[in-house]
Structure formats: structure tokens, C-alpha cells
Design an enzyme around this catalytic site. Structure first.
Site, PDB file in Angstrom:
ATOM      1  N   THR A 176      -1.282   4.270  -8.261  1.00 20.33           N
ATOM      2  CA  THR A 176      -1.370   5.678  -8.683  1.00 20.33           C
ATOM      3  C   THR A 176      -2.696   5.949  -9.374  1.00 20.33           C
ATOM      4  O   THR A 176      -3.298   5.053  -9.973  1.00 20.33           O
ATOM      5  CB  THR A 176      -0.176   6.078  -9.573  1.00 20.33           C
ATOM      6  OG1 THR A 176      -0.067   7.505  -9.603  1.00 20.33           O
ATOM      7  CG2 THR A 176      -0.309   5.548 -10.999  1.00 20.33           C
ATOM      8  N   HIS A 194       0.853  -1.200   0.000  1.00 18.06           N
ATOM      9  CA  HIS A 194       0.000   0.000   0.000  1.00 18.06           C
ATOM     10  C   HIS A 194       0.884   1.244   0.000  1.00 18.06           C
ATOM     11  O   HIS A 194       1.249   1.776   1.045  1.00 18.06           O
ATOM     12  CB  HIS A 194      -0.927  -0.021   1.229  1.00 18.06           C
ATOM     13  CG  HIS A 194      -1.962   1.067   1.222  1.00 18.06           C
ATOM     14  ND1 HIS A 194      -3.288   0.838   1.543  1.00 18.06           N
ATOM     15  CD2 HIS A 194      -1.880   2.395   0.948  1.00 18.06           C
ATOM     16  CE1 HIS A 194      -3.956   1.979   1.464  1.00 18.06           C
ATOM     17  NE2 HIS A 194      -3.126   2.940   1.105  1.00 18.06           N
ATOM     18  N   GLU A 208     -11.603   4.393   6.831  1.00 17.58           N
ATOM     19  CA  GLU A 208     -10.402   5.159   7.115  1.00 17.58           C
ATOM     20  C   GLU A 208     -10.685   6.279   8.116  1.00 17.58           C
ATOM     21  O   GLU A 208      -9.815   6.674   8.881  1.00 17.58           O
ATOM     22  CB  GLU A 208      -9.974   5.774   5.775  1.00 17.58           C
ATOM     23  CG  GLU A 208      -8.544   6.079   5.639  1.00 17.58           C
ATOM     24  CD  GLU A 208      -8.265   6.680   4.276  1.00 17.58           C
ATOM     25  OE1 GLU A 208      -7.155   7.157   4.107  1.00 17.58           O
ATOM     26  OE2 GLU A 208      -9.157   6.693   3.396  1.00 17.58           O
ATOM     27  N   GLY A 250      -8.535   8.354  -1.956  1.00 20.27           N
ATOM     28  CA  GLY A 250      -8.944   9.758  -1.944  1.00 20.27           C
ATOM     29  C   GLY A 250      -9.544  10.180  -0.617  1.00 20.27           C
ATOM     30  O   GLY A 250      -9.741   9.369   0.295  1.00 20.27           O
TER      31      GLY A 250
HETATM   32  P1  IMP Z   1      -1.211   9.285  -6.742  1.00 19.67           P
HETATM   33  O1  IMP Z   1      -2.461   8.464  -6.887  1.00 19.67           O
HETATM   34  O2  IMP Z   1       0.024   8.567  -7.152  1.00 19.67           O
HETATM   35  O3  IMP Z   1      -1.339  10.603  -7.441  1.00 19.67           O
HETATM   36  O4  IMP Z   1      -1.029   9.550  -5.187  1.00 19.67           O
HETATM   37  C1  IMP Z   1      -1.703  10.559  -4.494  1.00 19.67           C
HETATM   38  C2  IMP Z   1      -3.164  10.234  -4.252  1.00 19.67           C
HETATM   39  O5  IMP Z   1      -3.267   9.102  -3.403  1.00 19.67           O
HETATM   40  C3  IMP Z   1      -3.903  11.327  -3.497  1.00 19.67           C
HETATM   41  O6  IMP Z   1      -4.457  12.265  -4.359  1.00 19.67           O
HETATM   42  C4  IMP Z   1      -4.993  10.585  -2.759  1.00 19.67           C
HETATM   43  O7  IMP Z   1      -6.138  10.456  -3.554  1.00 19.67           O
HETATM   44  C5  IMP Z   1      -4.411   9.208  -2.581  1.00 19.67           C
HETATM   45  N1  IMP Z   1      -4.005   8.987  -1.194  1.00 19.67           N
HETATM   46  C6  IMP Z   1      -2.791   9.142  -0.644  1.00 19.67           C
HETATM   47  N2  IMP Z   1      -2.841   8.846   0.674  1.00 19.67           N
HETATM   48  C7  IMP Z   1      -4.093   8.491   0.932  1.00 19.67           C
HETATM   49  C8  IMP Z   1      -4.761   8.065   2.119  1.00 19.67           C
HETATM   50  O8  IMP Z   1      -4.213   7.975   3.224  1.00 19.67           O
HETATM   51  N3  IMP Z   1      -6.095   7.805   1.987  1.00 19.67           N
HETATM   52  C9  IMP Z   1      -6.766   7.910   0.811  1.00 19.67           C
HETATM   53  N4  IMP Z   1      -6.167   8.286  -0.302  1.00 19.67           N
HETATM   54  C10 IMP Z   1      -4.855   8.576  -0.253  1.00 19.67           C
HETATM   55 ZN    ZN Z   2      -3.654   4.914   1.066  1.00 21.16          ZN
END
Ligand code: IMP
Ligand code: ZN
Length: 378
Positions: free
Chosen positions: A135, A47, A238, A208
Site C-alpha cells: 500500500t 503482488h 508495465e 503508479g
Molecule cells: P494503494 O497503494 O493501497 O492505495 O493501492 C492503490 C495504488 O496502487 C494505486 O494508486 C496505484 O498507484 C497502485 N497500483 C494499483 N494497480 C497498479 C498497477 O497495475 N500498476 C501500477 N500501480 C498500480
Molecule cells: Zn501492481
């Protein structure tokens, strides 16, 4: 990109993870014996969000390169925007880091590739041997980057990294649907996952801001993912706001293979999750630093799930923000839950059981653990 990296910044690319701690008290709560063991231990990370795993030093490199090329580039230096000694957030301050900052910085192919390679290397240097990186497909119209090109670019980095001689870490990709997405956007993520399945996409995720969106609108999209044989992992319970019985029932009806966080769940739901043998991804530092749980490390629900019989994958979630590499998460678990070598062995083997990778990869990992000669050195 050849910018200089400031050496003092907390970074997951390091051989002494305890350095991430900035206060003496924290260092003392983390004795070197378990951290050295945890660093050497081969680990499975299930994760980790790509954009949240980019450390400040790498963000600074990208910023400096852009600022040098274009002095009018008006984004704040990441060392000021996300101060290196700040790891405490809450859900209101955490999510805007992405939309208001990191996405504005990593906004072209060069910075996406640079940051992806840096993230992969940081996990490899922390002795991660199997990584399932996730991602959210992101279009950047002013750079003519479509969501498909974004995914293709990340996959090409993973492919190249997997093939590097001497690298024993194998990485697969999970594509995330963001809770703020529309159904059409969610369907697009599923279609991209199917399009790129043969190139290393293992499954899909729902992530998200838990305060946003209505998950019911995605049921059809996740049903298609399931019917097509894609693996499914979901951010689950969460925050209180995303833990209504109706929401959790909806998410479980999608028949997920794994659940992330799993914090606000009642006894009945816990029994069902255990009964259905759904794997869980637990992130100690993220939950403590983002105040998602009450109390501290010793109060984490890892204590309950580690005895539940389901596979548990300790994970980092956003190591770039919370500055705790996976080795440190293992070390924290060892200390706060008094894990023995046997406990760590079962933990690692449970994590292997719930990877989205295939049987061949599971066998490879089991062999790595069988042959590892560090089991006596906790
Ligand atoms: P990406 O999907 O690689 O752009 O990583 C960033 C995205 O991961 C953020 O915009 C969030 O939507 C999601 N994200 C990161 N950490 C969390 C979390 O703890 N809970 C839910 N979503 C997360
Ligand atoms: Zn996460």
C-alpha cells in the site's frame, strides 16, 4: 459497519471463483476441475495493492454507511461508479479509479480498517497462506491521519488478522512509492518502512501510473532502502511508455529483489533478469483486462517466464477491480499453459523462494506444500 452486502456482486470472498465470470463463454473456458483444484491449493500472493483489492460489495458497504450517516455525502454509489460486471479497463481509465473514487470513499480510520480486514479475509478464504500486501502511505489531513498513522492502522489490522485462531495465512506489508511522488515523499516512504520494519513491513515498491513521473529522481531513496536491508520490488516494463532502455536500466541499478509485470523487455534484459535470479510477479487477468498485453491469456508472457528458471509468483494485482481471485489466476494458468501437477508444484515452490518473508516463513510454507494431500487432484 453492519450494512448489507448485495449478494450478486462479483467478490473475491467466495468458494466458487468461476462465479466471477459474467458470461457463459467465460465460464465454459474455465472448467470446474482446475478451478476446484486451484481453490484448494495453498497459495502465495506477492503482488496485491490494498486499495485495488477491495471488492465492490465492500466499497458499497462503506458508501452505504456514509450515505446513511450523512445523506448529503455526494460520492456516487460504487455499484454505479465501478459497475460489477465491468472488468475491462485501460491505463487511462484505471488509475483515476483510485484518486477520483476509492481514496475519497476509504477516507477515515473506520473505512480503512473495515476494508483492510475484508481484503485480508478474502485472500484467506481463497486459500492464500502467505500474503505480501502493498500500500501507498496516504495522509488524510481532514481526518488528522498522517502517513505514519495510516501505515500503523493497516499494520494493526494485519497483526490482529495474523493472530486469529485457525488462520494459517501470514501477511506482511510492502510500502509503495508512487511514481508521481517527489523525492521527499519517496524518502518518507522509505523512512516509514524502516520505522515499521519490526512491526511487519518487509520491503518497498515502486508503483503508479506508468505514464507519470521520472524514476531517476528516486535512485537515492531506493539506494537507502537497499543499504538498510529492505527488500525491493518494482513495477517494471508495465507499458511501452515506461519501458525505455534508460528507465529499465535505472530500475535494475537499484538491485531489486523482485519485478512486477515485466512485459516490454528485450532479450538482453530478460537474460540479465534471469542471470541475476530476480523473482517476477505476474498478473494474468490484470494484464489482459487492462489491455497491457496484446492478445489474451494464452499469449501472456507467463509462458516464457515459467520456463526461465526464475521464481514466478502468480498474483492478482487488483482483485477488487479485475475480479479474478488468485485461485482463478492459477486455474487460468493451468488451462492456458497446460500445466501438469508437477508444473504447479514447481510454480508454488518458485514463489516460496522469492517471498520477502524470512527463512522460518519459507520453511513453514514448504511444509504446507509437502503435507498437502491434493496434488493428485488436478
Ligand atoms: P494503494 O497503494 O493501497 O492505495 O493501492 C492503490 C495504488 O496502487 C494505486 O494508486 C496505484 O498507484 C497502485 N497500483 C494499483 N494497480 C497498479 C498497477 O497495475 N500498476 C501500477 N500501480 C498500480
Ligand atoms: Zn501492481
Amino acid at each position: 459497519m453492519a450494512a448489507q452486502r448485495p449478494s450478486h456482486i462479483c467478490t473475491p470472498v467466495q468458494s466458487t471463483p468461476a462465479l466471477c465470470y459474467t458470461t457463459a463463454a467465460r465460464v465454459m473456458s474455465h472448467p470446474p476441475s482446475s478451478s476446484a483444484f486451484a481453490l484448494r491449493l495453498p497459495k502465495v500472493e506477492l503482488h496485491a495493492h490494498l486499495s485495488g483489492s477491495i471488492n465492490r460489495a465492500i466499497l458499497h458497504d462503506i458508501w452505504l454507511q456514509k450515505k446513511t450517516a450523512l445523506p448529503s455525502f455526494d460520492l456516487q454509489d460504487p455499484l454505479l461508479a465501478i459497475p460489477p460486471d465491468k472488468v475491462d479497463y485501460d491505463l487511462e481509465t484505471f488509475f483515476p479509479l483510485f484518486s477520483s473514487y476509492i481514496y475519497k470513499l476509504c477516507s477515515d480510520l473506520e473505512s480503512i480498517k473495515y476494508s483492510t480486514f475484508a481484503v485480508l479475509e478474502s485472500f484467506r478464504e481463497d486459500n492464500v497462506v502467505h500474503l505480501e500486501l502493498r500500500t501507498t502511505p496516504r495522509a488524510i489531513p481532514h481526518e488528522a491521519i498522517s502517513k505514519s498513522l495510516y501505515v500503523e492502522t493497516v499494520l494493526a489490522c494485519i497483526d490482529e488478522h495474523n493472530a486469529r485462531p485457525g488462520n494459517r495465512m501470514r501477511t506482511g506489508l510492502i510500502l509503495s512509492v508512487d511514481r508521481r511522488n517527489t523525492l521527499v515523499e519517496a524518502e518518507e516512504v522509505i523512512s516509514l518502512a524502516l520505522k515499521f520494519r519490526s512491526k511487519g513491513v518487509l520491503g518497498v515498491d515502486l508503483c503508479g501510473d506508468p505514464a507519470k513521473g521520472d524514476v531517476r529522481i528516486f535512485s537515492g531513496a531506493f539506494a537507502r532502502a537497499k543499504a538498510s536491508g529492505l527488500k525491493i520490488t518494482l513495477h517494471f516494463a508495465e507499458a511501452p511508455v515506461s519501458s525505455s532502455n534508460e528507465e529499465l536500466r535505472t530500475l535494475l541499478s537499484w538491485q531489486p529483489d523482485r519485478l512486477g509485470h515485466v512485459i516490454h523487455v528485450n532479450e538482453q534484459l530478460k537474460r540479465e533478469i534471469v542471470g541475476q535470479r530476480i523473482g517476477v510477479e505476474l498478473c494474468l487477468s490484470c494484464n489482459v483486462h487492462a489491455k497491457m498485453i496484446t492478445g489474451s491469456f494464452g499469449d501472456h508472457h507467463f509462458g516464457w517466464w515459467s520456463k526461465s528458471g526464475v521464481g514466478v509468483a502468480l498474483s492478482t494485482d487488483d482483485v477488487g477491480v479485475f475480479c479474478s481471485p488468485l485461485s482463478q489466476e492459477y486455474s487460468l494458468a493451468i488451462e492456458h499453459f497446460s500445466l501438469s501437477v508437477d508444473d504447479v508444484q514447481s510454480l508454488c515452490s518458485g514463489a516460496v523462494d522469492i517471498i520477502f518473508g524470512d527463512e522460518e516463513e519459507k520453511e513453514r510454507l514448504r511444509k504446507i506444500y509437502e503435507e498437502w494431500d491434493g496434488w493428485t487432484e488436478i
